[in-house]
Enzyme design. Structure first.
Site, PDB file in Angstrom:
ATOM      1  N   VAL A  13       0.843  -1.210   0.000  1.00  0.00           N
ATOM      2  CA  VAL A  13       0.000   0.000   0.000  1.00  0.00           C
ATOM      3  C   VAL A  13       0.877   1.259   0.000  1.00  0.00           C
ATOM      4  CG1 VAL A  13      -1.846   1.229   1.187  1.00  0.00           C
ATOM      5  CG2 VAL A  13      -1.806  -1.266   1.221  1.00  0.00           C
ATOM      6  N   ALA A  42       9.490   6.135   6.655  1.00  0.00           N
ATOM      7  CA  ALA A  42      10.159   5.265   7.632  1.00  0.00           C
ATOM      8  C   ALA A  42       9.994   3.812   7.213  1.00  0.00           C
ATOM      9  CB  ALA A  42       9.557   5.480   9.016  1.00  0.00           C
ATOM     10  N   LYS A 104      -7.445  -1.432   9.278  1.00  0.00           N
ATOM     11  CA  LYS A 104      -8.772  -1.718   9.857  1.00  0.00           C
ATOM     12  C   LYS A 104      -8.655  -2.442  11.198  1.00  0.00           C
ATOM     13  CE  LYS A 104      -7.898  -5.213   6.920  1.00  0.00           C
ATOM     14  NZ  LYS A 104      -7.661  -5.524   5.554  1.00  0.00           N
ATOM     15  N   GLY A 133     -10.752  -1.002   0.032  1.00  0.00           N
ATOM     16  CA  GLY A 133      -9.631  -0.580  -0.829  1.00  0.00           C
ATOM     17  C   GLY A 133      -9.934   0.734  -1.517  1.00  0.00           C
ATOM     18  N   ASP A 200     -11.486 -10.510   8.848  1.00  0.00           N
ATOM     19  CA  ASP A 200     -11.195  -9.291   8.077  1.00  0.00           C
ATOM     20  C   ASP A 200     -12.515  -8.578   7.744  1.00  0.00           C
ATOM     21  OD1 ASP A 200      -9.288  -7.718   6.128  1.00  0.00           O
ATOM     22  OD2 ASP A 200     -11.003  -8.326   4.927  1.00  0.00           O
ATOM     23  N   LYS A 204     -14.003  -4.814   9.149  1.00  0.00           N
ATOM     24  CA  LYS A 204     -14.560  -3.785   8.258  1.00  0.00           C
ATOM     25  C   LYS A 204     -15.996  -3.465   8.652  1.00  0.00           C
ATOM     26  CE  LYS A 204     -11.467  -5.193   4.522  1.00  0.00           C
ATOM     27  NZ  LYS A 204     -11.260  -6.177   3.440  1.00  0.00           N
ATOM     28  N   GLY A 301      -5.132  -4.281  -3.107  1.00  0.00           N
ATOM     29  CA  GLY A 301      -4.130  -4.104  -4.163  1.00  0.00           C
ATOM     30  C   GLY A 301      -3.428  -2.762  -4.031  1.00  0.00           C
TER      31      GLY A 301
HETATM   32  N1  HSE Z   1      -7.437  -9.386   2.494  1.00  0.00           N
HETATM   33  C1  HSE Z   1      -8.371  -8.379   2.143  1.00  0.00           C
HETATM   34  C2  HSE Z   1      -9.318  -8.975   1.105  1.00  0.00           C
HETATM   35  C3  HSE Z   1      -7.748  -7.187   1.487  1.00  0.00           C
HETATM   36  O1  HSE Z   1      -9.106 -10.104   0.651  1.00  0.00           O
HETATM   37  O2  HSE Z   1     -10.274  -8.308   0.774  1.00  0.00           O
HETATM   38  C4  HSE Z   1      -7.509  -6.021   2.348  1.00  0.00           C
HETATM   39  O3  HSE Z   1      -8.608  -5.607   3.059  1.00  0.00           O
END
Ligand code: HSE
Length: 433
Positions: A13, A42, A104, A133, A200, A204, A301
């Site tokens: 990123v 950094a 997140k 994203g 994940d 979110k 991505g």
């Molecule tokens: N690993 C996450 C996904 C991407 O597959 O959507 C970043 O949030």
């Protein structure tokens, strides 16, 4: 005048962000009104190969030098994970810097502490890249839909799961084969169990639910089910019945209270989210004034996520230029107006269901199963039994009308106890939207 920024982390990123800031520098300057310059980046190891060419003079291993630099007004945290990301964000805030993060996990775990610290210090914090994203869902909720009550938000928020389910459905790949492809494509988390077990997506959804409803929510409040248990057989039955299977993140304002849940679900082929394939993300929002809104794009991505980070940087740079920090509250609601609204327990959620029973192929089996469903007020909408016995049992697929989760769990535990049932029943919820 120029605006100087400091970046922590030059991974996927970070490289995308820097590439956009370098390549589109003139364009961004025309939109911002002054140069936006990267002063320091950094990194842990300056000698690592990078996805972007960066003048060596920008790289430093001394992250503290970013916090100390009075010229740097915006710090961009792009290392991910919980620590030291949390500490770096708090240090940047303490030093009076505005903060952009794509993290997140850190916001879902430590958001309360971070947002309070930023408010007290009078600095802004922005996190468009943390969800979806490159898809501008955060800004849409905070700004574009500010006049709406959000009735429901249904999202395909994990590209890895969507990719796996698409490949399993369309090409008949096994779960393991599809996961391997997703990892090779590079959008899976370093630990892919975060993706496939739904965490994940839950990170979110926690952010989205707060933004939509002004409720402080923790991960424990969210019902989470991943896609590990999904079998190709269920994907193909679902398809035959006119559905596609997606991992959904849902928050919904119902008459009985607020729902927040992540689980795989069958959606009709005509649903607006049904054509969201492969690693794409999408957000289907119902507002009381606007009606239906659909956002679609790449949820991960280098360049899409970099695009969201740059959008935040420019937003905060504009605030710096106009001396108007804290204009838009980071969580959409004023911190003092955030509440802890009770969430509806999963047992109380009402849904239609898909069941696949594994039962012996004998007269009376179906009536036994149907009897238990009837006793629990679960009404059957369709039944199919395909083929003859394989390995001692036959799959019986049923779709139900709306039923309460509590009743479904009670009925299925009784059904799974029957001697004629040879394996635990597979269950998937149906979302019609
Ligand atoms: N690993 C996450 C996904 C991407 O597959 O959507 C970043 O949030």
């Amino acid at each position: 005048m120029s605006i100087y920024i400091g970046i922590i982390g030059l991974g996927t990123v970070g490289s995308g962000t820097v590439k956009i800031l370098f390549e589109n520098q003139k364009l961004i300057q025309k939109r911002l009104g002054c140069p936006l310059l990267v002063k320091k980046i950094a990194v842990r190891d300056p000698n690592l190969p990078r996805l972007v060419e960066v003048p060596e003079t920008l790289l430093t291993t001394d992250v503290e030098s970013i916090f100390r630099d009075p010229e740097i007004k915006i710090v961009v945290e792009l290392i991910g994970g919980l620590e030291p990301a949390r500490t770096f964000i708090l240090k940047a805030i303490e030093a009076g810097k505005h903060v952009v993060t794509a993290n997140k996990a850190v916001l879902a775990e430590f958001g309360k502490e971070i947002f309070r610290a930023a408010r007290e210090k009078g600095v802004d914090i922005a996190f468009e890249a943390a969800v979806g994203g490159g898809v501008p869902i955060i800004k849409t909720l905070k700004e574009s839909l500010v006049g709406n009550r959000i009735k429901a938000l249904t999202g395909i928020v994990n590209g890895t799961c969507n990719y796996i389910l698409t490949r399993m459905t369309e090409e008949g790949l096994s779960f393991a084969e599809a996961l391997k492809e997703a990892q090779e494509a590079g959008f899976a988390e370093a630990d892919p169990s975060l993706d496939i077990d739904g965490l994940d997506a839950a990170h979110k959804l926690a952010l989205l639910t707060t933004l939509a409803y002004g409720t402080e929510i923790t991960l424990e409040d969210i019902y989470v089910e991943g896609i590990r248990e999904i079998e190709p057989l269920d994907l193909s039955f679902a398809r035959e019945l006119g559905f596609v299977t997606k991992l959904l993140a849902i928050c919904k304002d119902t008459e009985e209270g607020l729902e927040a849940r992540v689980h795989p679900a069958l959606i009709p082929e005509a649903h607006v989210l049904a054509s969201v394939r492969m690693a794409y993300n999408a957000f289907y929002i119902k507002g009381d004034a606007v009606g239906d809104v659909l956002l679609y794009g790449l949820g991960a991505g280098q360049m899409p996520t970099g695009s969201a980070v740059v959008s935040d940087i420019v937003d905060l740079a504009r605030n710096v230029l106009s001396g108007a920090s804290l204009r838009v509250p980071p969580l959409s609601f004023q911190l003092s107006d955030l509440q802890r609204l009770p969430l509806k327990p999963m047992e109380e959620v009402v849904s239609r269901y898909y069941f696949r029973f594994a039962a012996v192929d004998r007269p009376g089996v179906l009536s036994k199963i149907a009897g238990i469903l009837g006793e629990n007020e679960i009404s059957i909408a369709a039944v199919i039994q395909k083929g003859r016995e394989i390995g001692g049992s036959v799959p019986i697929v049923m779709l139900t009308h709306e039923a309460r989760e509590k009743a479904v769990r009670r009925a299925l535990s009784a059904i799974d106890e029957l001697r004629i049932v040879t394996a635990p029943t597979k269950i998937l919820r149906i979302e019609e939207g």
